[in-house]
Motif scaffolding. Structure first.
Motif, PDB file in Angstrom:
ATOM      1  N   ILE A   8       0.735  -1.262  -0.037  1.00  0.00           N
ATOM      2  CA  ILE A   8      -0.001  -0.016   0.028  1.00  0.00           C
ATOM      3  C   ILE A   8       0.951   1.315   0.073  1.00  0.00           C
ATOM      4  O   ILE A   8       0.649   2.120  -0.655  1.00  0.00           O
ATOM      5  N   ALA A   9       2.058   1.233   0.851  1.00  0.00           N
ATOM      6  CA  ALA A   9       2.977   2.363   0.637  1.00  0.00           C
ATOM      7  C   ALA A   9       3.426   2.387  -0.537  1.00  0.00           C
ATOM      8  O   ALA A   9       3.870   3.807  -1.036  1.00  0.00           O
ATOM      9  N   VAL A  10       3.996   1.459  -1.236  1.00  0.00           N
ATOM     10  CA  VAL A  10       4.744   1.609  -2.496  1.00  0.00           C
ATOM     11  C   VAL A  10       3.694   2.241  -3.532  1.00  0.00           C
ATOM     12  O   VAL A  10       4.068   3.022  -4.204  1.00  0.00           O
ATOM     13  N   LEU A  11       2.433   1.499  -3.391  1.00  0.00           N
ATOM     14  CA  LEU A  11       1.446   2.193  -4.482  1.00  0.00           C
ATOM     15  C   LEU A  11       1.089   3.678  -4.217  1.00  0.00           C
ATOM     16  O   LEU A  11       0.894   4.236  -5.388  1.00  0.00           O
ATOM     17  N   ALA A  12       1.046   3.975  -2.882  1.00  0.00           N
ATOM     18  CA  ALA A  12       0.816   5.291  -2.614  1.00  0.00           C
ATOM     19  C   ALA A  12       1.921   6.183  -3.048  1.00  0.00           C
ATOM     20  O   ALA A  12       1.561   7.556  -3.642  1.00  0.00           O
ATOM     21  N   GLY A  13       3.156   5.733  -2.821  1.00  0.00           N
ATOM     22  CA  GLY A  13       4.139   6.369  -3.475  1.00  0.00           C
ATOM     23  C   GLY A  13       4.361   6.781  -4.798  1.00  0.00           C
ATOM     24  O   GLY A  13       4.503   7.780  -5.380  1.00  0.00           O
ATOM     25  N   ILE A  14       3.802   5.394  -5.410  1.00  0.00           N
ATOM     26  CA  ILE A  14       4.030   5.876  -6.919  1.00  0.00           C
ATOM     27  C   ILE A  14       3.071   6.735  -7.398  1.00  0.00           C
ATOM     28  O   ILE A  14       3.258   7.555  -8.304  1.00  0.00           O
ATOM     29  N   CYS A  15       1.733   6.479  -6.897  1.00  0.00           N
ATOM     30  CA  CYS A  15       0.580   7.459  -7.287  1.00  0.00           C
ATOM     31  C   CYS A  15       0.925   9.082  -7.088  1.00  0.00           C
ATOM     32  O   CYS A  15       0.807   9.750  -7.733  1.00  0.00           O
ATOM     33  N   LEU A  16       1.810   9.263  -5.786  1.00  0.00           N
ATOM     34  CA  LEU A  16       2.191  10.628  -5.538  1.00  0.00           C
ATOM     35  C   LEU A  16       2.984  11.212  -6.554  1.00  0.00           C
ATOM     36  O   LEU A  16       2.960  12.277  -6.876  1.00  0.00           O
ATOM     37  N   VAL A  17       4.115  10.402  -7.034  1.00  0.00           N
ATOM     38  CA  VAL A  17       5.101  10.565  -7.939  1.00  0.00           C
ATOM     39  C   VAL A  17       4.368  11.044  -9.481  1.00  0.00           C
ATOM     40  O   VAL A  17       4.764  11.991 -10.061  1.00  0.00           O
ATOM     41  N   VAL A  18       3.479   9.990  -9.381  1.00  0.00           N
ATOM     42  CA  VAL A  18       2.811  10.309 -11.058  1.00  0.00           C
ATOM     43  C   VAL A  18       1.846  11.688 -10.993  1.00  0.00           C
ATOM     44  O   VAL A  18       1.887  12.269 -11.892  1.00  0.00           O
ATOM     45  N   THR A  19       1.455  11.755  -9.836  1.00  0.00           N
ATOM     46  CA  THR A  19       0.518  13.027  -9.643  1.00  0.00           C
ATOM     47  C   THR A  19       1.633  14.302  -9.876  1.00  0.00           C
ATOM     48  O   THR A  19       1.094  15.313 -10.354  1.00  0.00           O
ATOM     49  N   ALA A  20       2.606  14.391  -9.380  1.00  0.00           N
ATOM     50  CA  ALA A  20       3.508  15.591  -9.223  1.00  0.00           C
ATOM     51  C   ALA A  20       4.054  15.816 -10.738  1.00  0.00           C
ATOM     52  O   ALA A  20       3.986  16.781 -11.114  1.00  0.00           O
ATOM     53  N   VAL A  21       4.238  14.479 -11.341  1.00  0.00           N
ATOM     54  CA  VAL A  21       4.873  14.810 -12.901  1.00  0.00           C
ATOM     55  C   VAL A  21       3.835  15.221 -13.700  1.00  0.00           C
ATOM     56  O   VAL A  21       4.086  16.177 -14.343  1.00  0.00           O
ATOM     57  N   LEU A  22       2.585  14.905 -13.389  1.00  0.00           N
ATOM     58  CA  LEU A  22       1.386  15.512 -14.591  1.00  0.00           C
ATOM     59  C   LEU A  22       1.075  16.880 -14.221  1.00  0.00           C
ATOM     60  O   LEU A  22       0.794  17.441 -14.860  1.00  0.00           O
ATOM     61  N   ALA A  23       1.147  17.049 -12.669  1.00  0.00           N
ATOM     62  CA  ALA A  23       1.040  18.544 -12.439  1.00  0.00           C
ATOM     63  C   ALA A  23       2.097  19.536 -12.961  1.00  0.00           C
ATOM     64  O   ALA A  23       1.872  20.749 -13.254  1.00  0.00           O
TER      65      ALA A  23
END
Length: 173
Positions: A8-23
């Motif tokens: 869950i922590a790894v998936l949340a980290g990946i989502c956070l990084v992808v969101t930051a890149v898209l922003a």
């Protein structure tokens, strides 16, 4: 419990990084997209109002279906129009000469059915040329496209708004 928390922590980290890149990508590209849209709108204004070199926004209460109004340096007017066709929203731009006749029309976007409703709104269909030179008194004489009655009526409804806005802008001048 550890086996559940780590994924869950790894998936949340990946989502956070992808969101930051898209922003970041949105931050970088949005000014470029806005500039391209403004340039396309300016080009469309020149296309529907031949002979005009500059446009100034007109401050009037716009009728339904008219989103923007401009006066050209040659005395004509340009109107951004929006109407609902068979497939969805149709966005047009219409130039009206100082004498109240249609100078030009162009489609900015549409969602009409390909091959049927698109015969009305696509710039290469030839339908728009039927309105050139027409005024508020005689534009309704243009026949609808067979099989695309709803799209044709929507096109004319948008022109209703353009002629109404023309009268309002002319009075405010």
């Amino acid at each position: 419990m550890k086996d559940i928390i780590k994924p869950i922590a790894v998936l949340a980290g990946i989502c956070l990084v992808v969101t930051a890149v898209l922003a970041y990508i949105n931050l970088v590209t949005s000014p470029i997209i806005s500039a391209a849209e403004e340039a396309a709108a300016e080009q469309a204004k020149m296309e529907v109002m031949p002979g005009a070199k500059s446009f100034e926004a007109v401050s009037i209460e716009l009728p339904e279906g008219v989103t923007e109004a401009y006066i050209a340096d040659n005395g004509g007017y340009v109107f951004m129009l929006s109407t609902k066709g068979y497939g969805g929203e149709i966005k047009l731009i219409c130039g009206v000469n100082a004498d109240g006749s249609v100078a030009g029309i162009s489609t900015l976007s549409h969602k009409e059915t390909s091959g049927i409703g698109s015969k009305v709104v696509e710039d290469n269909s030839g339908y728009r040329e039927n309105f050139y030179g027409k005024t508020a008194d005689n534009y309704s004489e243009v026949d609808a496209v067979t099989g695309a009655t709803i799209s044709s009526k929507a096109y004319k409804k948008a022109l209703d708004g353009a002629f109404e806005a023309y009268e309002l802008a002319k009075e405010a001048k």
